[in-house]
Design a protein around this motif. Structure first.
Motif, PDB file in Angstrom:
ATOM      1  N   UNK A  11      22.265  63.739   6.791  1.00  0.00           N
ATOM      2  CA  UNK A  11      22.699  62.304   8.036  1.00  0.00           C
ATOM      3  C   UNK A  11      23.891  61.457   7.460  1.00  0.00           C
ATOM      4  N   UNK A  12      24.069  60.762   7.839  1.00  0.00           N
ATOM      5  CA  UNK A  12      25.655  59.947   7.562  1.00  0.00           C
ATOM      6  C   UNK A  12      26.221  59.307   8.436  1.00  0.00           C
ATOM      7  N   UNK A  13      25.796  57.797   7.844  1.00  0.00           N
ATOM      8  CA  UNK A  13      25.928  56.378   8.901  1.00  0.00           C
ATOM      9  C   UNK A  13      27.323  56.176   8.200  1.00  0.00           C
ATOM     10  N   UNK A  14      28.456  55.210   8.563  1.00  0.00           N
ATOM     11  CA  UNK A  14      29.590  54.592   8.317  1.00  0.00           C
ATOM     12  C   UNK A  14      28.596  52.996   7.788  1.00  0.00           C
ATOM     13  N   UNK A  15      28.554  52.832   5.882  1.00  0.00           N
ATOM     14  CA  UNK A  15      27.950  51.617   5.739  1.00  0.00           C
ATOM     15  C   UNK A  15      27.764  50.650   6.670  1.00  0.00           C
ATOM     16  N   UNK A  16      29.204  49.781   8.228  1.00  0.00           N
ATOM     17  CA  UNK A  16      29.038  48.701   8.100  1.00  0.00           C
ATOM     18  C   UNK A  16      28.680  48.746   9.641  1.00  0.00           C
ATOM     19  N   UNK A  17      27.881  50.180  10.393  1.00  0.00           N
ATOM     20  CA  UNK A  17      27.818  50.288  12.117  1.00  0.00           C
ATOM     21  C   UNK A  17      26.196  48.804  12.122  1.00  0.00           C
ATOM     22  N   UNK A  18      25.176  49.296  10.935  1.00  0.00           N
ATOM     23  CA  UNK A  18      24.232  48.472  11.423  1.00  0.00           C
ATOM     24  C   UNK A  18      24.582  47.465  10.020  1.00  0.00           C
ATOM     25  N   UNK A  19      24.530  46.418  10.349  1.00  0.00           N
ATOM     26  CA  UNK A  19      24.370  45.503   9.664  1.00  0.00           C
ATOM     27  C   UNK A  19      23.639  44.521   9.014  1.00  0.00           C
ATOM     28  N   UNK A  20      22.298  44.877  10.485  1.00  0.00           N
ATOM     29  CA  UNK A  20      20.576  43.712   9.724  1.00  0.00           C
ATOM     30  C   UNK A  20      20.393  45.038   9.396  1.00  0.00           C
ATOM     31  N   UNK A  51      16.314  54.625  10.286  1.00  0.00           N
ATOM     32  CA  UNK A  51      17.433  54.446  11.559  1.00  0.00           C
ATOM     33  C   UNK A  51      15.975  54.819  11.956  1.00  0.00           C
ATOM     34  N   UNK A  52      15.331  54.061  13.082  1.00  0.00           N
ATOM     35  CA  UNK A  52      14.063  54.574  14.449  1.00  0.00           C
ATOM     36  C   UNK A  52      15.842  54.346  15.208  1.00  0.00           C
ATOM     37  N   UNK A  53      15.068  55.135  16.692  1.00  0.00           N
ATOM     38  CA  UNK A  53      15.766  55.587  17.363  1.00  0.00           C
ATOM     39  C   UNK A  53      14.893  56.374  19.188  1.00  0.00           C
ATOM     40  N   UNK A  54      15.581  55.447  19.726  1.00  0.00           N
ATOM     41  CA  UNK A  54      14.969  55.897  20.699  1.00  0.00           C
ATOM     42  C   UNK A  54      15.823  56.889  21.540  1.00  0.00           C
ATOM     43  N   UNK A  62      12.727  58.988  14.523  1.00  0.00           N
ATOM     44  CA  UNK A  62      12.820  57.887  13.066  1.00  0.00           C
ATOM     45  C   UNK A  62      14.075  59.421  12.244  1.00  0.00           C
ATOM     46  N   UNK A  63      15.609  59.147  11.615  1.00  0.00           N
ATOM     47  CA  UNK A  63      15.658  59.669  11.094  1.00  0.00           C
ATOM     48  C   UNK A  63      16.523  59.354   9.657  1.00  0.00           C
ATOM     49  N   UNK A  64      16.307  59.465   8.599  1.00  0.00           N
ATOM     50  CA  UNK A  64      16.707  59.214   6.853  1.00  0.00           C
ATOM     51  C   UNK A  64      18.154  59.587   7.095  1.00  0.00           C
ATOM     52  N   UNK A  65      19.270  58.328   7.625  1.00  0.00           N
ATOM     53  CA  UNK A  65      20.411  58.369   6.915  1.00  0.00           C
ATOM     54  C   UNK A  65      21.126  58.220   5.789  1.00  0.00           C
ATOM     55  N   UNK A  66      22.132  58.716   5.462  1.00  0.00           N
ATOM     56  CA  UNK A  66      22.625  58.377   3.784  1.00  0.00           C
ATOM     57  C   UNK A  66      23.962  57.799   4.669  1.00  0.00           C
ATOM     58  N   UNK A 121      16.927  49.922  18.836  1.00  0.00           N
ATOM     59  CA  UNK A 121      16.344  49.132  18.324  1.00  0.00           C
ATOM     60  C   UNK A 121      16.860  47.890  18.178  1.00  0.00           C
ATOM     61  N   UNK A 122      16.810  46.796  18.231  1.00  0.00           N
ATOM     62  CA  UNK A 122      16.797  45.093  17.123  1.00  0.00           C
ATOM     63  C   UNK A 122      15.813  45.044  16.613  1.00  0.00           C
TER      64      UNK A 122
END
Length: 128
Positions: A11-20, A51-54, A62-66, A121-122
């Motif tokens: 599972x992979x995310x772009x590094x700037x997608x969720x800056x908070x 990453x928590x999500x609904x 919730x899933x751990x993303x690299x 969620x924020x």
């Protein structure tokens, strides 16, 4: 939207997608893990985040993303099935069913790819 990807190893995310969200170094970054892109190039692991999500159905997950320099979030079918989930695809979408069969998550096919719509969620104190 998260691309449901049968070719992604993790599972992979772009590094700037969720800056908070707080990025952890993680074992993969500590060990210098690199991922191979479809065109054969290597991209380094940049850390990880939980990453928590609904889902649309209301399931809280919730899933751990690299983190890596990818264009869009990838949800690995390999990682999902390794945890006992069943993933099936059809012409207009597909489903992810939990190992015990109690949770079913539907994803859709859009513009030729399968995508899972989620609500992230924020962070508390970060707006509405």
């Amino acid at each position: 939207q998260i691309l449901v990807d049968s070719g992604a190893a993790g599972n992979v995310l772009p590094p700037d997608l969720l800056p908070d969200y707080e990025v952890q170094e993680g074992e993969a970054r500590k060990n210098g893990v690199k991922y191979m892109t479809a065109d054969g190039n290597d991209i380094p692991n940049l850390g990880e985040l939980d990453l928590p999500f609904r889902t649309y159905e209301g399931h809280k997950r919730g899933i751990k993303f690299q983190l890596a320099d990818v264009k869009r979030p990838l949800l690995s079918v390999t990682a999902l099935t390794a945890k006992g989930n069943r993933v099936s695809f059809h012409s207009t979408g597909g489903t992810i069913v939990s190992q015990d069969g109690k949770q079913k998550i539907v994803f859709k096919k859009q513009q030729g790819v399968h995508v899972l719509e989620v609500y992230v969620p924020p962070l508390q104190g970060q707006g509405a």
